[in-house]
Design a protein around this motif. Structure first.
Motif, PDB file in Angstrom:
ATOM      1  N   GLY A  20      40.545   1.388  50.861  1.00 23.31           N
ATOM      2  CA  GLY A  20      39.817   2.187  51.526  1.00 23.31           C
ATOM      3  C   GLY A  20      38.621   1.440  51.891  1.00 23.31           C
ATOM      4  O   GLY A  20      37.505   2.368  52.355  1.00 23.31           O
ATOM      5  N   ARG A  21      38.374   0.224  51.991  1.00 24.85           N
ATOM      6  CA  ARG A  21      36.870  -0.315  52.341  1.00 24.85           C
ATOM      7  C   ARG A  21      36.632   0.119  53.743  1.00 24.85           C
ATOM      8  O   ARG A  21      37.274   0.316  54.566  1.00 24.85           O
ATOM      9  CB  ARG A  21      37.298  -2.062  52.499  1.00 24.85           C
ATOM     10  N   CYS A  22      35.362   0.189  53.736  1.00 25.46           N
ATOM     11  CA  CYS A  22      34.569   0.315  55.018  1.00 25.46           C
ATOM     12  C   CYS A  22      34.878  -0.931  55.911  1.00 25.46           C
ATOM     13  O   CYS A  22      34.835  -2.117  55.461  1.00 25.46           O
ATOM     14  CB  CYS A  22      33.291   0.626  54.913  1.00 25.46           C
ATOM     15  N   ASP A  23      34.700  -0.872  57.147  1.00 23.30           N
ATOM     16  CA  ASP A  23      34.995  -1.947  58.046  1.00 23.30           C
ATOM     17  C   ASP A  23      33.444  -2.510  58.083  1.00 23.30           C
ATOM     18  O   ASP A  23      32.601  -1.975  58.724  1.00 23.30           O
ATOM     19  CB  ASP A  23      35.379  -1.651  59.477  1.00 23.30           C
ATOM     20  N   THR A  24      33.277  -3.649  57.617  1.00 17.68           N
ATOM     21  CA  THR A  24      31.587  -4.287  57.460  1.00 17.68           C
ATOM     22  C   THR A  24      31.583  -5.299  58.434  1.00 17.68           C
ATOM     23  O   THR A  24      30.427  -6.198  58.492  1.00 17.68           O
ATOM     24  CB  THR A  24      31.541  -4.566  55.917  1.00 17.68           C
ATOM     25  N   GLN A  77      31.721   4.700  51.395  1.00 20.36           N
ATOM     26  CA  GLN A  77      33.184   4.685  51.002  1.00 20.36           C
ATOM     27  C   GLN A  77      33.683   5.832  50.067  1.00 20.36           C
ATOM     28  O   GLN A  77      33.056   5.968  49.064  1.00 20.36           O
ATOM     29  CB  GLN A  77      33.668   3.186  50.315  1.00 20.36           C
ATOM     30  N   TYR A  78      34.593   6.566  50.414  1.00 17.21           N
ATOM     31  CA  TYR A  78      35.176   7.564  49.572  1.00 17.21           C
ATOM     32  C   TYR A  78      35.995   6.727  48.387  1.00 17.21           C
ATOM     33  O   TYR A  78      36.795   5.973  48.684  1.00 17.21           O
ATOM     34  CB  TYR A  78      36.152   8.484  50.412  1.00 17.21           C
ATOM     35  N   ALA A  79      35.804   7.098  46.930  1.00 17.60           N
ATOM     36  CA  ALA A  79      36.530   6.540  45.950  1.00 17.60           C
ATOM     37  C   ALA A  79      37.285   7.792  45.224  1.00 17.60           C
ATOM     38  O   ALA A  79      36.475   8.651  44.818  1.00 17.60           O
ATOM     39  CB  ALA A  79      35.390   5.828  45.146  1.00 17.60           C
ATOM     40  N   PRO A  80      38.230   7.507  45.093  1.00 17.73           N
ATOM     41  CA  PRO A  80      39.134   8.710  44.070  1.00 17.73           C
ATOM     42  C   PRO A  80      38.621   8.825  42.830  1.00 17.73           C
ATOM     43  O   PRO A  80      38.265   9.747  42.254  1.00 17.73           O
ATOM     44  CB  PRO A  80      40.551   8.304  44.354  1.00 17.73           C
ATOM     45  N   SER A  81      38.088   7.505  42.454  1.00 20.92           N
ATOM     46  CA  SER A  81      37.468   7.406  40.888  1.00 20.92           C
ATOM     47  C   SER A  81      36.685   6.025  40.958  1.00 20.92           C
ATOM     48  O   SER A  81      37.150   5.337  41.846  1.00 20.92           O
ATOM     49  CB  SER A  81      38.328   7.547  39.930  1.00 20.92           C
TER      50      SER A  81
END
Ligand code: WTA
Length: 606
Positions: free
Chosen positions: A600-604, A554-558
């Protein structure tokens, strides 16, 4: 006894051949990846081969106390190589053949070994693995880093039809197809063929007489700092513990055919495929392949082929087979089975019940064995048919093991309780140190709670006194029963030019038990694309090995951090699970990021 001497290889082979008259008994049925490719070896044949290879090692200058790295598929030569080391008092350091060149290099450098034993290539299912090529990559890296390793012995395994090997390998037709097109890279300055060295070696070899506290082997396990730890076991205690636990936990009987599906590259393969069974004079199956090749009935067809009585596997394999339903199991008789074992991770009650009802037809007790690379052998386990079972519980301590459950302040909890699982007293098979780093050994296992051995696992005791492992409570991940540290996956990610920070957490997975969920922040000028995600997954595979491949990135801005700058993985784990109940977040320096991360969670969903 002080001053007494022993040799573990002597106890496993010479004693069984000469005193117990088991020379003609089968030590291993070898079952190749390809059905129809099989071999067997008796105790006296194994003794001869081990002596031959021990002589080969001695002729290459290997002495007591030297380290030898072994990077091999599941073949009989792997057992021969490890026992030959033990016979001459050299320490084997076996590296699972699924590890990458980088991982192998790191382990070679850490133990400072002088020689590597490997093989040309092998198949796992329908996947060809060019092992020698990976080994060469590792050796090149080692050379650049100043390793003293100068010699490499190579078993011609996949290409073995071309050489006249000595009866241990059948030459059945399906192999022809497999042996084509393997190019084994060769460096004449250091490489030697196993079969050429063996052809002139004597079958007699005086063992090196050892003190019970002499070093036996090093086996690397993931450490929470990200660097693998070289767990060191010694001759006497390990031998006693592996032999005794094997005998009682599997209720070993001389007519048994025992099958442990673990790879020898892990501790289970050391203690319960090699040392424990051989010490008892047992007949075992050594399987090269995977449970799903050529079909999902393979395990049960092997059980029927060899009339396996005791079967030991991992929950991840059970969950995988469970997914394919009962029919592939029921196609096979399995009537020889008497005891079923489980190891490597907590077994969920659903998988336990399926194993019990479908595989064992409610006839076979299940031994759910909790232990660790560090413990050498079983710590918590039922004894078959003697301990009333509860699905998912490793039940009670093995002989000589004294567990306790502690709270955060280190107080022992009585009765029904949950907390840190520790052991109060040493046992014969306890590791003696971390190779080359005794201080890390003390801080890792004995510092948090002085006077106790700390497992790193959480545990619950129920009202009947049964122990239930709740999983790791340190920064470790257990993917399909393989332990990895969040730090090692993070450092593999950080080596990519686009990544500025990474945090890795475990996430529940229906087959693997746990899987790897990563949060990454990017350097300026980089974009988070599908392509980058693929590159990152590839990077981790190459740095560590396929078992460490991330499932989600997952992309994290921070990243959420405490005011002192520590990444709060506890919160990231909840974000990955979409669990909004975050508890106290008042210590966070940047609570505003949490909302973005949830969005922004990945679909798990599986
Ligand atoms: C986990 C493997 C629950 C645990 C032998 C431990 C288990 C780690 C069990 C050690 C079990 C192993 N029930 N958890 N029966 N067996 N574990 O060193 O977290 O590869 O600390 O040794 O696996 O893994 P290792």
């Amino acid at each position: 006894m002080k001053g007494a001497t022993t040799n573990i290889c002597y106890n496993l082979l010479d004693r069984n051949v000469n005193e117990k008259k088991l020379g003609d008994k089968i030590a291993f049925y070898w079952e190749g990846n390809e059905p129809g490719d099989s071999a067997k070896i008796t105790y006296s044949e194994l003794l001869h081969k081990v002596c031959q290879f021990a002589n080969v090692l001695r002729s290459q200058g290997v002495k007591k106390g030297d380290r030898i790295s072994i990077y091999m598929p599941m073949i009989l030569e792997l057992v021969v190589a490890m026992l030959a080391c033990a016979r001459i008092g050299a320490l084997h350091s076996i590296v699972f053949a699924g590890f990458s060149a980088d991982s192998l290099c790191e382990r070679i450098l850490n133990c400072g070994c002088s020689l590597l034993i490997t093989a040309d290539a092998f198949y796992r299912g329908d996947k060809l693995i060019n092992l020698k090529q990976i080994a060469d990559e590792a050796l090149q890296k080692c050379k650049e880093k100043g390793s003293p390793l100068k010699k490499c012995i190579v078993v011609k395994h996949l290409g073995r039809e071309e050489v006249a090997v000595d009866g241990t390998c059948s030459k059945s037709p399906p192999l022809k197809r497999l042996c084509q097109d393997i190019q084994t890279p060769w460096n004449p300055a250091m490489d030697m063929w196993w079969h050429e060295l063996m052809s002139s070696a004597s079958t007699e070899c005086e063992p090196e007489w050892c003190d019970s506290e002499d070093e036996l082997f090093i086996l690397y396990t993931s450490g929470s700092t990200g660097k693998p730890k070289g767990v060191l076991h010694t001759v006497g205690g390990y031998m006693l513990f592996a032999a005794t636990s094997f005998k009682y936990v599997f209720d070993y009987q001389p007519e048994d055919v025992y099958w442990c599906t673990a790879d020898i590259g892990w501790i289970t393969g050391h203690s319960y495929l090699t040392y424990g069974p051989l010490a008892n004079g047992a007949t075992s199956v050594l399987f090269e392949g995977v449970p799903t090749y050529p079909d999902v009935g393979r395990m049960w067809s092997i059980v029927d082929k060899y009339k396996v009585t005791k079967f030991y596997t991992a929950p991840t394999a059970i969950r995988l087979l469970m997914k394919h339903g009962e029919e592939p199991v029921k196609k096979h008789s399995r009537k020889s089975l008497k005891v079923l074992g489980s190891v490597g991770e907590p077994i969920n009650p659903e998988a336990w019940l399926w194993y019990y009802r479908v595989v064992g037809e409610e006839r076979c007790p299940i031994v759910d064995t909790f232990w660790q690379t560090e413990t050498g052998g079983h710590m918590l386990t039922p004894l078959p048919a003697a301990t009333p079972m509860k699905p998912g519980s490793a039940t009670f301590p093995f002989f000589g093991v004294v567990p306790a459950i502690l709270n955060e302040s280190g107080e022992e909890l009585e009765g029904e309780a949950e907390g840190y699982l520790v052991f109060k007293q040493p046992w014969p098979g306890i590791m003696r140190t971390l190779y080359g780093n005794h201080q890390q050994f003390e801080t890792t296992y004995f510092k948090k709670f002085p006077g106790y051995y700390v497992t790193g696992d959480g545990c619950r005791r129920d009202k009947d006194g049964y122990y239930w492992i709740t999983g790791r409570i340190d920064d470790m991940l257990n993917v399909s029963g393989h332990l990895l540290s969040t730090a090692e996956v993070e450092s593999a990610l950080l080596e990519h030019a686009a990544i500025s920070e990474a945090a890795v957490v475990s996430h529940p997975h229906p087959l693997k038990g746990e899987c790897i969920y990563c949060f990454v922040t990017l350097r300026d000028g980089h974009e988070f694309t599908k392509n980058l995600m693929d590159e990152l997954k590839k990077q981790v595979r190459e740095k560590i090995g396929p078992i460490a491949t991330p499932d989600y990135i997952q992309y994290a801005p921070s990243l959420p951090k405490t005011r002192s700058g520590k990444i709060t993985r506890r919160i990231l784990r909840k974000i990955a699970k979409n669990d909004q109940d975050l508890g106290d977040i008042s210590t966070l320096a940047n609570p505003g990021i949490i909302k973005h991360l949830f969005n922004g969670r990945c679909d798990t969903k599986q």
